[in-house]
Scaffold this active site. Structure first.
Site, PDB file in Angstrom:
ATOM      1  N   ALA A 255       0.926  -1.173  -0.021  1.00 10.23           N
ATOM      2  CA  ALA A 255      -0.046   0.110  -0.050  1.00 10.23           C
ATOM      3  C   ALA A 255       0.677   1.361   0.170  1.00 10.23           C
ATOM      4  O   ALA A 255       1.940   0.944   0.297  1.00 10.23           O
ATOM      5  CB  ALA A 255      -0.819  -0.002   1.292  1.00 10.23           C
ATOM      6  N   LYS A 256       0.338   2.301  -0.266  1.00 11.84           N
ATOM      7  CA  LYS A 256       1.034   3.638  -0.391  1.00 11.84           C
ATOM      8  C   LYS A 256       1.650   3.931   0.938  1.00 11.84           C
ATOM      9  O   LYS A 256       2.689   4.668   0.957  1.00 11.84           O
ATOM     10  CB  LYS A 256       0.039   4.796  -1.004  1.00 11.84           C
ATOM     11  CG  LYS A 256      -0.225   4.641  -2.448  1.00 11.84           C
ATOM     12  CD  LYS A 256      -0.940   5.562  -2.930  1.00 11.84           C
ATOM     13  CE  LYS A 256      -1.187   5.317  -4.533  1.00 11.84           C
ATOM     14  NZ  LYS A 256      -2.297   5.793  -5.124  1.00 11.84           N
ATOM     15  N   ARG A 257       1.076   3.453   1.910  1.00 14.71           N
ATOM     16  CA  ARG A 257       1.931   3.692   3.296  1.00 14.71           C
ATOM     17  C   ARG A 257       3.216   3.041   3.668  1.00 14.71           C
ATOM     18  O   ARG A 257       3.765   3.487   4.361  1.00 14.71           O
ATOM     19  CB  ARG A 257       0.695   3.481   4.569  1.00 14.71           C
ATOM     20  CG  ARG A 257       0.539   2.012   4.500  1.00 14.71           C
ATOM     21  CD  ARG A 257      -0.699   1.783   5.677  1.00 14.71           C
ATOM     22  NE  ARG A 257      -1.061   0.465   5.788  1.00 14.71           N
ATOM     23  CZ  ARG A 257      -1.887  -0.001   4.856  1.00 14.71           C
ATOM     24  NH1 ARG A 257      -2.706   0.676   4.158  1.00 14.71           N
ATOM     25  NH2 ARG A 257      -2.176  -1.319   4.916  1.00 14.71           N
TER      26      ARG A 257
END
Ligand code: GLU
Length: 289
Positions: A255-257
């Site tokens: 994920a982008k995190r």
């Protein structure tokens, strides 16, 4: 390039920095085009101003350039073409296939809680149809009062105007049948976002002449709805190739995190572009498919 040459695309939303999962997707589309002497298009899906940021668009272009994933023609930036999507909404409205929906999230939740059955679609519980039942006079009065509203597709009306059996060709699977009714009266323009992902993606794939849509398998269910929009608007039917998603060491989807997996972070830590491509394309341990 012949008339039938393959055209692929990468269509990221600039909500964060590119990570290995995006590169997997971009490289997949890029290779398919380059191997066949076709075209690889780039599109920035920044229609949602609440989630997208221009600095991420800049960063995406820079990362792709660093990776050598060169694209053909101009970059299509969706937020610069809002009037194109308005034309589509107006065309569907003129055919009586859209209606304004004034409901808030709370209204919808209340309505669903009160109903005996609450059917679910790929995007969550289906809209119970409250505003579909409003009279033309009431709709006009509420619009005239400036009440914020979304635009929903009248699914039953839309299905009545297209062939009963909509299908698409998924590479490796052959022709798959679509069931767009499972989306119910889907939103095609939100109160705060002028056009939905589903509308913009199908419009732009047609506009950019995309013949093979490649994207993560998480978006595969949406294809049923995309085929309906293509049929309603008379847009050509592309072929589809949905690929597996990259996962991290614990099996969770990237994920982008996950900052460690961003292209920026890898580059800053001295990893070469070739190595990033190798990691993203599956030579490394992170490939899920
Ligand atoms: N913009 C979408 C995303 O970043 C991809 C859309 C598509 O490939 O159809 O998830």
């Amino acid at each position: 390039m012949g008339a039938t040459a393959i055209v692929t695309r990468f269509a990221p939303s600039p909500t964060g920095h590119l990570h290995l999962g995006h590169v997997h997707s971009a490289a997949f589309a890029w290779r398919r085009a380059r191997e066949a002497g076709g075209r690889f298009m780039l599109r920035i899906e920044d229609i949602d101003p609440t989630r997208c940021r221009p600095e991420f668009t800049e960063a995406i272009l820079e990362d792709l350039t660093w990776l050598g994933l060169s694209w053909d023609g101009p970059v299509r930036v969706q937020s610069e073409h809002l009037s194109d999507y308005r034309v589509v909404l107006d065309a569907l409205s003129a055919r009586g296939l859209l209606y304004p929906c004034f409901c808030t999230r709370a209204d919808i939740a209340r309505e669903i809680a009160a109903s005996a059955s609450a059917p679910h679609g790929p995007d969550g519980p289906l809209y119970p149809g409250t505003c579909r039942l409003l009279s033309p006079a009431e709709r006009a009065a509420r619009i005239a009062r400036g009440e914020p509203h979304a635009l929903r597709l009248d699914m039953a009306a839309a299905l009545a105007t297209v062939p009963t059996r909509l299908c698409y060709c998924e590479e490796g699977f052959g022709r798959l049948c679509c069931h767009p009714a499972q989306f119910g009266d889907v939103v095609l323009a939100r109160k705060d976002v002028p056009a939905s992902y589903h509308l913009c993606v199908t419009h732009d794939d047609a506009l950019q002449g995309v013949t093979l849509v490649t994207r993560g398998e998480d978006l595969k269910p949406a294809t049923d709805l995309h085929r309906l929009l293509q049929a309603l608007m008379g847009w050509p039917e592309p072929r589809y190739a949905h690929h597996g998603l990259l996962v991290d060491a614990s099996g969770k989807r990237l994920a982008k995190r996950d900052r460690a997996a961003t292209i920026r972070a890898l580059r800053e830590s001295g990893v070469s572009a070739e190595e990033v491509l190798r990691m993203a394309e599956g030579a490394g341990p992170m490939r899920s498919d």
